[in-house]
Design a protein around this motif. Structure first.
Motif, PDB file in Angstrom:
ATOM      1  N   ILE A 106       0.835  -1.200   0.000  1.00  0.00           N
ATOM      2  CA  ILE A 106       0.000   0.000   0.000  1.00  0.00           C
ATOM      3  C   ILE A 106       0.874   1.255   0.000  1.00  0.00           C
ATOM      4  O   ILE A 106       1.793   1.389   0.812  1.00  0.00           O
ATOM      5  CB  ILE A 106      -0.916   0.024   1.238  1.00  0.00           C
ATOM      6  CG1 ILE A 106      -1.977  -1.083   1.148  1.00  0.00           C
ATOM      7  CG2 ILE A 106      -1.590   1.389   1.393  1.00  0.00           C
ATOM      8  CD1 ILE A 106      -2.843  -1.188   2.396  1.00  0.00           C
ATOM      9  N   HIS A 107       0.546   2.170  -0.903  1.00  0.00           N
ATOM     10  CA  HIS A 107       1.123   3.504  -0.876  1.00  0.00           C
ATOM     11  C   HIS A 107       0.164   4.453  -0.146  1.00  0.00           C
ATOM     12  O   HIS A 107       0.550   5.116   0.813  1.00  0.00           O
ATOM     13  CB  HIS A 107       1.399   3.979  -2.300  1.00  0.00           C
ATOM     14  CG  HIS A 107       2.227   5.215  -2.401  1.00  0.00           C
ATOM     15  ND1 HIS A 107       3.261   5.493  -1.538  1.00  0.00           N
ATOM     16  CD2 HIS A 107       2.181   6.267  -3.271  1.00  0.00           C
ATOM     17  CE1 HIS A 107       3.821   6.645  -1.876  1.00  0.00           C
ATOM     18  NE2 HIS A 107       3.177   7.145  -2.905  1.00  0.00           N
ATOM     19  N   THR A 108      -1.081   4.466  -0.593  1.00  0.00           N
ATOM     20  CA  THR A 108      -2.071   5.336   0.023  1.00  0.00           C
ATOM     21  C   THR A 108      -3.434   5.076  -0.601  1.00  0.00           C
ATOM     22  O   THR A 108      -3.556   4.273  -1.542  1.00  0.00           O
ATOM     23  CB  THR A 108      -1.676   6.817  -0.183  1.00  0.00           C
ATOM     24  OG1 THR A 108      -2.535   7.655   0.581  1.00  0.00           O
ATOM     25  CG2 THR A 108      -1.753   7.211  -1.649  1.00  0.00           C
ATOM     26  N   TRP A 109      -4.456   5.751  -0.116  1.00  0.00           N
ATOM     27  CA  TRP A 109      -5.767   5.746  -0.756  1.00  0.00           C
ATOM     28  C   TRP A 109      -5.788   6.843  -1.828  1.00  0.00           C
ATOM     29  O   TRP A 109      -5.820   6.553  -3.006  1.00  0.00           O
ATOM     30  CB  TRP A 109      -6.873   5.959   0.272  1.00  0.00           C
ATOM     31  CG  TRP A 109      -8.246   6.081  -0.321  1.00  0.00           C
ATOM     32  CD1 TRP A 109      -9.023   7.207  -0.405  1.00  0.00           C
ATOM     33  CD2 TRP A 109      -9.007   5.029  -0.938  1.00  0.00           C
ATOM     34  NE1 TRP A 109     -10.212   6.926  -1.031  1.00  0.00           N
ATOM     35  CE2 TRP A 109     -10.232   5.596  -1.365  1.00  0.00           C
ATOM     36  CE3 TRP A 109      -8.765   3.673  -1.163  1.00  0.00           C
ATOM     37  CZ2 TRP A 109     -11.222   4.848  -2.011  1.00  0.00           C
ATOM     38  CZ3 TRP A 109      -9.743   2.930  -1.803  1.00  0.00           C
ATOM     39  CH2 TRP A 109     -10.950   3.504  -2.225  1.00  0.00           C
ATOM     40  N   ASP A 110      -5.735   8.088  -1.432  1.00  0.00           N
ATOM     41  CA  ASP A 110      -5.718   9.234  -2.338  1.00  0.00           C
ATOM     42  C   ASP A 110      -4.415   9.990  -2.087  1.00  0.00           C
ATOM     43  O   ASP A 110      -4.255  10.659  -1.066  1.00  0.00           O
ATOM     44  CB  ASP A 110      -6.930  10.130  -2.063  1.00  0.00           C
ATOM     45  CG  ASP A 110      -7.052  11.308  -3.016  1.00  0.00           C
ATOM     46  OD1 ASP A 110      -6.017  11.893  -3.361  1.00  0.00           O
ATOM     47  OD2 ASP A 110      -8.190  11.650  -3.393  1.00  0.00           O
ATOM     48  N   HIS A 111      -3.476   9.887  -3.005  1.00  0.00           N
ATOM     49  CA  HIS A 111      -2.137  10.426  -2.800  1.00  0.00           C
ATOM     50  C   HIS A 111      -2.162  11.912  -2.457  1.00  0.00           C
ATOM     51  O   HIS A 111      -1.499  12.368  -1.512  1.00  0.00           O
ATOM     52  CB  HIS A 111      -1.291  10.197  -4.058  1.00  0.00           C
ATOM     53  CG  HIS A 111       0.160  10.503  -3.884  1.00  0.00           C
ATOM     54  ND1 HIS A 111       0.659  11.784  -3.876  1.00  0.00           N
ATOM     55  CD2 HIS A 111       1.224   9.686  -3.710  1.00  0.00           C
ATOM     56  CE1 HIS A 111       1.971  11.744  -3.699  1.00  0.00           C
ATOM     57  NE2 HIS A 111       2.342  10.486  -3.596  1.00  0.00           N
ATOM     58  N   ARG A 112      -2.930  12.672  -3.210  1.00  0.00           N
ATOM     59  CA  ARG A 112      -2.938  14.114  -2.997  1.00  0.00           C
ATOM     60  C   ARG A 112      -3.505  14.486  -1.630  1.00  0.00           C
ATOM     61  O   ARG A 112      -2.965  15.309  -0.902  1.00  0.00           O
ATOM     62  CB  ARG A 112      -3.769  14.777  -4.100  1.00  0.00           C
ATOM     63  CG  ARG A 112      -3.648  16.262  -4.190  1.00  0.00           C
ATOM     64  CD  ARG A 112      -2.327  16.678  -4.759  1.00  0.00           C
ATOM     65  NE  ARG A 112      -1.343  17.032  -3.737  1.00  0.00           N
ATOM     66  CZ  ARG A 112      -0.035  16.882  -3.897  1.00  0.00           C
ATOM     67  NH1 ARG A 112       0.468  16.370  -4.996  1.00  0.00           N
ATOM     68  NH2 ARG A 112       0.790  17.242  -2.939  1.00  0.00           N
ATOM     69  N   VAL A 113      -4.626  13.851  -1.267  1.00  0.00           N
ATOM     70  CA  VAL A 113      -5.275  14.163  -0.002  1.00  0.00           C
ATOM     71  C   VAL A 113      -4.386  13.760   1.169  1.00  0.00           C
ATOM     72  O   VAL A 113      -4.217  14.511   2.136  1.00  0.00           O
ATOM     73  CB  VAL A 113      -6.650  13.477   0.094  1.00  0.00           C
ATOM     74  CG1 VAL A 113      -7.230  13.605   1.495  1.00  0.00           C
ATOM     75  CG2 VAL A 113      -7.607  14.079  -0.932  1.00  0.00           C
TER      76      VAL A 113
END
Length: 313
Positions: A106-113
């Motif tokens: 996992i990197h993230t759900w929403d990268h920007r947020v």
């Protein structure tokens, strides 16, 4: 044999569809291993325009040709264009990485947020956001995630605690502190565990110990402007004194326009005698019982705007 752990962040819809398959083929040609970390929710890359007032933002944009590397369309996602759901639309590309034999996490759900807001968010928001990533990863791969790497090296205390709740044994969420020339301030930097709220966390941190290409390109280091003709040689000088390293690359950069530079690095690291491994392989050689226990600290690094998680001295 010393190891260089290759940690690949896939931040965007385009990077997942185009850059990730390119990197898989490049790594296979070199018999090199790596860990791919995926953004699993919407691609709101266009919201990055809100960063225009952040110190150092314009400098980084001008140095790294953001439009060239990410494309106009990607830079409009979430603003003039709808944000594509990466996990829903790119699941087959992610599974193809696993099927090719590479570790996925996992990197993230929403990268920007996540990158813009996690530092100040509360426990409920953090838990809900991370649970979305966890559930989506399971939906795509059919098993629970084994590792994690924070978007933009941004976390909070609740996020680190959540890794333990998920049973994530090792993660790469922070950075070693670097000098202006990209060398390590502390040559002993590396695997450690974190202390938060008076509690020692179980998850082992494997910090990135080398500068990223986008932090180097366009900068003047030791009187030389870093460009495509010399940046690989500069990074290889940093690894001449052999020790284990973690190198973060991006599907949007090394997986596309910067692929020739990454090719030089792969060949150079092999010539220097390094084994090119995944995060999981690196972790297998880490002795948990002798790791330093360090506090969570924030700071800046040369070539990148804003604070991020750094390994405490």
């Amino acid at each position: 044999m010393p190891q260089i752990t290759l940690k690949i962040d896939a931040d965007t819809y385009r990077g997942t569809r185009e850059g990730v398959p390119n990197l898989v083929q490049q790594l296979l040609r070199h018999d090199a291993n790596a860990t791919f970390l995926f953004s699993l929710g919407p691609d709101h890359t266009g919201w990055a325009l809100k960063q225009v007032f952040r110190p150092g933002f314009f400098s980084k944009v001008s140095r790294t040709s953001v439009v060239e590397h990410y494309g106009i369309k990607t830079l409009m996602y979430g603003t003039l264009l709808p944000a594509p759901d990466i996990g829903k639309t790119c699941a087959k590309y992610m599974r193809a990485v696993r099927d090719a034999g590479f570790e996925c996490g996992i990197h993230t759900w929403d990268h920007r947020v996540w990158q813009d807001h996690v530092r100040t968010r509360d426990a409920a928001w953090t838990r809900e956001t991370m649970q979305r990533s966890y559930a989506r990863f399971h939906d795509i791969f059919g098993h629970t995630p084994v590792t994690h790497g924070a978007a933009g090296w941004q976390m909070n205390d609740y996020a680190f605690a959540q890794l333990d709740e998920f049973g994530i044994a090792y993660s790469s969420d922070g950075r070693a502190v670097l000098n202006e020339d990209g060398s390590l301030l502390d040559f002993a930097a590396g695997p450690h565990r974190l202390s938060s709220g008076g509690k020692t966390l179980s998850c082992v941190q494997l910090p990135t110990t080398l500068p990223t290409l986008d932090e180097l390109l366009g900068r003047t280091i030791n009187g030389v402007v870093m460009d495509a003709s010399n940046v690989a040689a500069m990074l290889l000088r940093l690894t001449e004194q052999r020790r284990d390293h973690v190198f973060t690359l991006h599907a949007e950069l090394e997986g596309q326009k910067l692929a020739p530079i990454f090719e030089q690095l792969l060949l150079g690291w092999r010539a220097q005698g390094y084994d090119l491994v995944s995060m999981g392989e690196y972790y297998q050689g880490v002795k948990d019982d002798v790791l330093p226990i360090l506090p969570i600290v924030w700071g800046e690094l040369p070539g990148r705007s804003g604070d991020m998680i750094l390994q405490a001295a």
